[in-house]
Design a protein around this motif. Sequence first.
Motif, PDB file in Angstrom:
ATOM      1  N   VAL A  88     -47.044 -16.792  -4.156  1.00 48.03           N
ATOM      2  CA  VAL A  88     -47.935 -16.178  -5.146  1.00 48.03           C
ATOM      3  C   VAL A  88     -47.148 -15.763  -6.377  1.00 48.03           C
ATOM      4  CG1 VAL A  88     -49.404 -14.175  -5.607  1.00 48.03           C
ATOM      5  CG2 VAL A  88     -49.616 -15.410  -3.439  1.00 48.03           C
ATOM      6  N   ARG A  89     -45.973 -15.178  -6.140  1.00 42.57           N
ATOM      7  CA  ARG A  89     -45.142 -14.726  -7.251  1.00 42.57           C
ATOM      8  C   ARG A  89     -44.725 -15.899  -8.125  1.00 42.57           C
ATOM      9  NH1 ARG A  89     -39.768 -10.893  -6.545  1.00 42.57           N
ATOM     10  NH2 ARG A  89     -39.300 -10.636  -8.759  1.00 42.57           N
ATOM     11  N   ASN A  90     -44.349 -17.011  -7.494  1.00 38.27           N
ATOM     12  CA  ASN A  90     -43.970 -18.191  -8.263  1.00 38.27           C
ATOM     13  C   ASN A  90     -45.142 -18.700  -9.098  1.00 38.27           C
ATOM     14  OD1 ASN A  90     -41.367 -18.151  -7.227  1.00 38.27           O
ATOM     15  ND2 ASN A  90     -41.846 -19.549  -5.540  1.00 38.27           N
ATOM     16  N   MET A  91     -46.347 -18.662  -8.504  1.00 41.40           N
ATOM     17  CA  MET A  91     -47.523 -19.112  -9.230  1.00 41.40           C
ATOM     18  C   MET A  91     -47.796 -18.216 -10.428  1.00 41.40           C
ATOM     19  SD  MET A  91     -49.795 -21.415  -9.507  1.00 41.40           S
ATOM     20  CE  MET A  91     -49.595 -22.246  -7.925  1.00 41.40           C
ATOM     21  N   ARG A  92     -47.620 -16.896 -10.238  1.00 37.00           N
ATOM     22  CA  ARG A  92     -47.809 -15.966 -11.357  1.00 37.00           C
ATOM     23  C   ARG A  92     -46.798 -16.249 -12.469  1.00 37.00           C
ATOM     24  NH1 ARG A  92     -51.233 -11.937 -11.111  1.00 37.00           N
ATOM     25  NH2 ARG A  92     -52.120 -11.322  -9.107  1.00 37.00           N
ATOM     26  N   GLN A  93     -45.572 -16.576 -12.075  1.00 43.67           N
ATOM     27  CA  GLN A  93     -44.554 -16.887 -13.077  1.00 43.67           C
ATOM     28  C   GLN A  93     -44.930 -18.129 -13.858  1.00 43.67           C
ATOM     29  OE1 GLN A  93     -41.044 -17.047 -10.618  1.00 43.67           O
ATOM     30  NE2 GLN A  93     -40.538 -14.892 -10.949  1.00 43.67           N
ATOM     31  N   VAL A  94     -45.507 -19.115 -13.190  1.00 42.41           N
ATOM     32  CA  VAL A  94     -45.967 -20.329 -13.879  1.00 42.41           C
ATOM     33  C   VAL A  94     -47.067 -19.975 -14.875  1.00 42.41           C
ATOM     34  CG1 VAL A  94     -47.188 -22.519 -13.585  1.00 42.41           C
ATOM     35  CG2 VAL A  94     -45.330 -21.903 -12.024  1.00 42.41           C
ATOM     36  N   HIS A  95     -48.020 -19.127 -14.427  1.00 43.13           N
ATOM     37  CA  HIS A  95     -49.114 -18.736 -15.319  1.00 43.13           C
ATOM     38  C   HIS A  95     -48.591 -17.948 -16.521  1.00 43.13           C
ATOM     39  CE1 HIS A  95     -52.215 -19.040 -11.801  1.00 43.13           C
ATOM     40  NE2 HIS A  95     -51.875 -20.212 -12.297  1.00 43.13           N
ATOM     41  N   ARG A  96     -47.607 -17.063 -16.273  1.00 45.42           N
ATOM     42  CA  ARG A  96     -47.047 -16.288 -17.373  1.00 45.42           C
ATOM     43  C   ARG A  96     -46.304 -17.198 -18.353  1.00 45.42           C
ATOM     44  NH1 ARG A  96     -46.402 -11.963 -13.575  1.00 45.42           N
ATOM     45  NH2 ARG A  96     -44.429 -12.807 -12.854  1.00 45.42           N
ATOM     46  N   ALA A  97     -45.614 -18.189 -17.795  1.00 44.64           N
ATOM     47  CA  ALA A  97     -44.901 -19.136 -18.668  1.00 44.64           C
ATOM     48  C   ALA A  97     -45.889 -19.894 -19.556  1.00 44.64           C
ATOM     49  CB  ALA A  97     -44.088 -20.116 -17.827  1.00 44.64           C
ATOM     50  N   LYS A  98     -47.046 -20.247 -18.998  1.00 47.44           N
ATOM     51  CA  LYS A  98     -48.062 -20.940 -19.799  1.00 47.44           C
ATOM     52  C   LYS A  98     -48.603 -20.021 -20.886  1.00 47.44           C
ATOM     53  CE  LYS A  98     -49.677 -24.262 -16.316  1.00 47.44           C
ATOM     54  NZ  LYS A  98     -50.825 -24.693 -15.479  1.00 47.44           N
ATOM     55  N   ARG A  99     -48.800 -18.730 -20.525  1.00 46.68           N
ATOM     56  CA  ARG A  99     -49.297 -17.791 -21.527  1.00 46.68           C
ATOM     57  C   ARG A  99     -48.276 -17.598 -22.649  1.00 46.68           C
ATOM     58  NH1 ARG A  99     -51.238 -14.667 -17.059  1.00 46.68           N
ATOM     59  NH2 ARG A  99     -49.619 -13.105 -17.362  1.00 46.68           N
ATOM     60  N   LYS A 100     -46.982 -17.619 -22.279  1.00 47.14           N
ATOM     61  CA  LYS A 100     -45.932 -17.442 -23.294  1.00 47.14           C
ATOM     62  C   LYS A 100     -45.838 -18.637 -24.225  1.00 47.14           C
ATOM     63  CE  LYS A 100     -42.982 -14.245 -20.721  1.00 47.14           C
ATOM     64  NZ  LYS A 100     -41.674 -14.037 -20.059  1.00 47.14           N
ATOM     65  N   SER A 101     -46.396 -19.779 -23.799  1.00 53.06           N
ATOM     66  CA  SER A 101     -46.320 -20.971 -24.644  1.00 53.06           C
ATOM     67  C   SER A 101     -47.304 -20.896 -25.808  1.00 53.06           C
ATOM     68  CB  SER A 101     -46.600 -22.229 -23.813  1.00 53.06           C
ATOM     69  OG  SER A 101     -47.948 -22.256 -23.379  1.00 53.06           O
ATOM     70  N   VAL A 102     -48.218 -19.934 -25.774  1.00 53.61           N
ATOM     71  CA  VAL A 102     -49.129 -19.709 -26.897  1.00 53.61           C
ATOM     72  C   VAL A 102     -48.881 -18.298 -27.416  1.00 53.61           C
ATOM     73  CG1 VAL A 102     -50.863 -21.300 -26.039  1.00 53.61           C
ATOM     74  CG2 VAL A 102     -50.968 -18.916 -25.351  1.00 53.61           C
ATOM     75  N   PRO A 103     -49.097 -18.056 -28.707  1.00 53.52           N
ATOM     76  CA  PRO A 103     -48.737 -16.764 -29.289  1.00 53.52           C
ATOM     77  C   PRO A 103     -49.766 -15.674 -29.045  1.00 53.52           C
ATOM     78  CG  PRO A 103     -49.603 -18.191 -30.992  1.00 53.52           C
ATOM     79  CD  PRO A 103     -49.565 -19.005 -29.737  1.00 53.52           C
ATOM     80  N   GLN A 104     -50.166 -15.464 -27.795  1.00 53.37           N
ATOM     81  CA  GLN A 104     -51.122 -14.416 -27.467  1.00 53.37           C
ATOM     82  C   GLN A 104     -50.400 -13.285 -26.750  1.00 53.37           C
ATOM     83  OE1 GLN A 104     -54.202 -16.526 -25.284  1.00 53.37           O
ATOM     84  NE2 GLN A 104     -55.513 -16.531 -27.090  1.00 53.37           N
ATOM     85  N   PRO A 105     -50.317 -12.118 -27.365  1.00 59.15           N
ATOM     86  CA  PRO A 105     -49.669 -10.988 -26.704  1.00 59.15           C
ATOM     87  C   PRO A 105     -50.439 -10.571 -25.454  1.00 59.15           C
ATOM     88  CG  PRO A 105     -49.994 -10.582 -29.057  1.00 59.15           C
ATOM     89  CD  PRO A 105     -50.793 -11.790 -28.705  1.00 59.15           C
ATOM     90  N   VAL A 106     -49.734  -9.936 -24.532  1.00 55.57           N
ATOM     91  CA  VAL A 106     -50.337  -9.456 -23.287  1.00 55.57           C
ATOM     92  C   VAL A 106     -50.280  -7.935 -23.262  1.00 55.57           C
ATOM     93  CG1 VAL A 106     -50.199  -9.476 -20.775  1.00 55.57           C
ATOM     94  CG2 VAL A 106     -49.680 -11.555 -22.063  1.00 55.57           C
ATOM     95  N   LEU A 107     -51.426  -7.315 -22.977  1.00 55.46           N
ATOM     96  CA  LEU A 107     -51.512  -5.874 -22.818  1.00 55.46           C
ATOM     97  C   LEU A 107     -51.792  -5.567 -21.350  1.00 55.46           C
ATOM     98  CD1 LEU A 107     -53.973  -5.024 -25.747  1.00 55.46           C
ATOM     99  CD2 LEU A 107     -51.511  -5.363 -25.884  1.00 55.46           C
ATOM    100  N   ALA A 108     -51.179  -4.517 -20.820  1.00 59.02           N
ATOM    101  CA  ALA A 108     -51.429  -4.108 -19.435  1.00 59.02           C
ATOM    102  C   ALA A 108     -51.967  -2.690 -19.429  1.00 59.02           C
ATOM    103  CB  ALA A 108     -50.146  -4.187 -18.606  1.00 59.02           C
ATOM    104  N   LEU A 109     -53.065  -2.487 -18.727  1.00 58.87           N
ATOM    105  CA  LEU A 109     -53.614  -1.150 -18.544  1.00 58.87           C
ATOM    106  C   LEU A 109     -52.973  -0.520 -17.319  1.00 58.87           C
ATOM    107  CD1 LEU A 109     -57.435  -1.827 -19.075  1.00 58.87           C
ATOM    108  CD2 LEU A 109     -55.880  -0.733 -20.675  1.00 58.87           C
ATOM    109  N   VAL A 110     -52.373   0.643 -17.482  1.00 61.71           N
ATOM    110  CA  VAL A 110     -51.841   1.392 -16.345  1.00 61.71           C
ATOM    111  C   VAL A 110     -52.367   2.820 -16.443  1.00 61.71           C
ATOM    112  CG1 VAL A 110     -49.734  -0.006 -16.298  1.00 61.71           C
ATOM    113  CG2 VAL A 110     -49.721   2.187 -17.487  1.00 61.71           C
ATOM    114  N   GLY A 111     -52.248   3.549 -15.354  1.00 60.29           N
ATOM    115  CA  GLY A 111     -52.691   4.931 -15.383  1.00 60.29           C
ATOM    116  C   GLY A 111     -52.876   5.478 -13.989  1.00 60.29           C
ATOM    117  N   TYR A 112     -53.064   6.771 -13.925  1.00 61.39           N
ATOM    118  CA  TYR A 112     -53.324   7.422 -12.649  1.00 61.39           C
ATOM    119  C   TYR A 112     -54.650   6.916 -12.104  1.00 61.39           C
ATOM    120  CZ  TYR A 112     -52.324  11.240  -9.370  1.00 61.39           C
ATOM    121  OH  TYR A 112     -51.981  11.978  -8.256  1.00 61.39           O
ATOM    122  N   THR A 113     -54.766   6.860 -10.792  1.00 64.10           N
ATOM    123  CA  THR A 113     -56.008   6.366 -10.215  1.00 64.10           C
ATOM    124  C   THR A 113     -57.195   7.196 -10.693  1.00 64.10           C
ATOM    125  OG1 THR A 113     -57.144   5.827  -8.146  1.00 64.10           O
ATOM    126  CG2 THR A 113     -55.726   7.771  -8.129  1.00 64.10           C
TER     127      THR A 113
END
Length: 463
Positions: A208-233
Amino acid sequence: MEPHDRSVDRLKGRRGGAAETRRPPARALVVLPVVRGAGDGEGPETRTAEGRLAEAAGLAEAVNVAVLGRILVPLRKTVPATLMGSGKVEEIAALVRIHDAELVVVDHPVTPVQQRNLEKAWSAKVLDRTGLILEIFGDRAHTKEGRLQVELAHLNYQKSRLVRSWTHLERQRGGFGFLGGPGETQIEADRRVIQTRIRAIEKELASVRNMRQVHRAKRKSVPQPVLALVGYTNAGKSTLFNRLTGADVLAKHMLFATLDPTLRRVKLPHGEEVIVSDTVGFISELPTTLVAAFRATLEEVIEADVILHVRDIAAPETEAQAADVVAVLRELGVDPEAPGRIIEVWNKIDQLNPEASEALKRKADGAEPKAVPVSATTGEGVDDLLATIEAVLLGSRLTVTLDLTPEQAGQAPWLYENAEVLDRSTDAGSGATRLVVRIPEKRMKSFQDWLRRTGAAASVRSG
């Protein structure tokens, strides 16, 4: 009937179907041992005992549990055999009988020996904080990946208990739904079998981790920034996610409503698209086994260009909750003090009175890290949040002026595809073209390669 058997009748297989979800919830008491001298209530980032007890009750209610009583237990020191003194153990035993409770949630680490002794003294199932959070996660995870991650954390948690504190009934304690007691899981008390299963899960999660890395690599190939929502539950991350993206992710007033990450595109005020990721909520004393198990999921946070730290600003202990989130970010290797990396989203301002809301907005001006008061429920402040996100992203880019010969101008389409062209002019006499472009940080290496290929003249300035 043994308390374990009653638990089976009430809770066994509650994930299995609608008929089982209609069964009445397990009757429980919530106990919070507070060790004297632990700093309870001191300092802006420390919770009060009452706040901790309320959170523990909320955790219990997040699964199929009815909290019949909340008990605060002051301790001078912990007792190796039973955690607390014999007098308090007997007092709680009496309350268990009065309420006919079948479960006691102890919001404190409980050793296998302590768990066994307390269950014997109280004639009820005992669950500590880590076990309860694992139970919630097991109930909330719906994807295959989420279930694997929770099972891995649970098996690591149960491994020592299955080995060191077995009795005949405890040999069947392991597996998901361990509120249910014996007979519910297929895992027999055998360390080798558990370890074999752990290795198998780790292998699947590596895939699964390898697949996520592939997906992230594809996202990095286009100039779209990534935002992550974090916070207390329960800070309102999923509600904000839905507000930003128009998605319909489950958003409830419920601890850990979101476990499985979701990604959607969002358009910023001037038209640029970003990718937003909703992630699992954090909590104080989040078990390290869960942080490790969910690392593949939380790598979305590690790789994000900007992290939106969503805070329930109306909560009495918002500062303590924020400190817990920052601690988990540091554990993941994220530097919360990196310039432009984090934007604090002060959510739920609709729950404040007008005076408090105005004071908060004044406080947000000039706050560091950047802070934007919003209400994900009403939408107030969301436009300001999008503008702030855009300003932060643009602040990390370079504005470049390029002078291209007619021959080099034929390479300009790459710039339109991979950068933001702000201005273009052409000299009628020479045919030379001047472009003003803004380069996303993640495209800088590709841009430098483009410059070397074309030999174009460039002048660079920040902004």
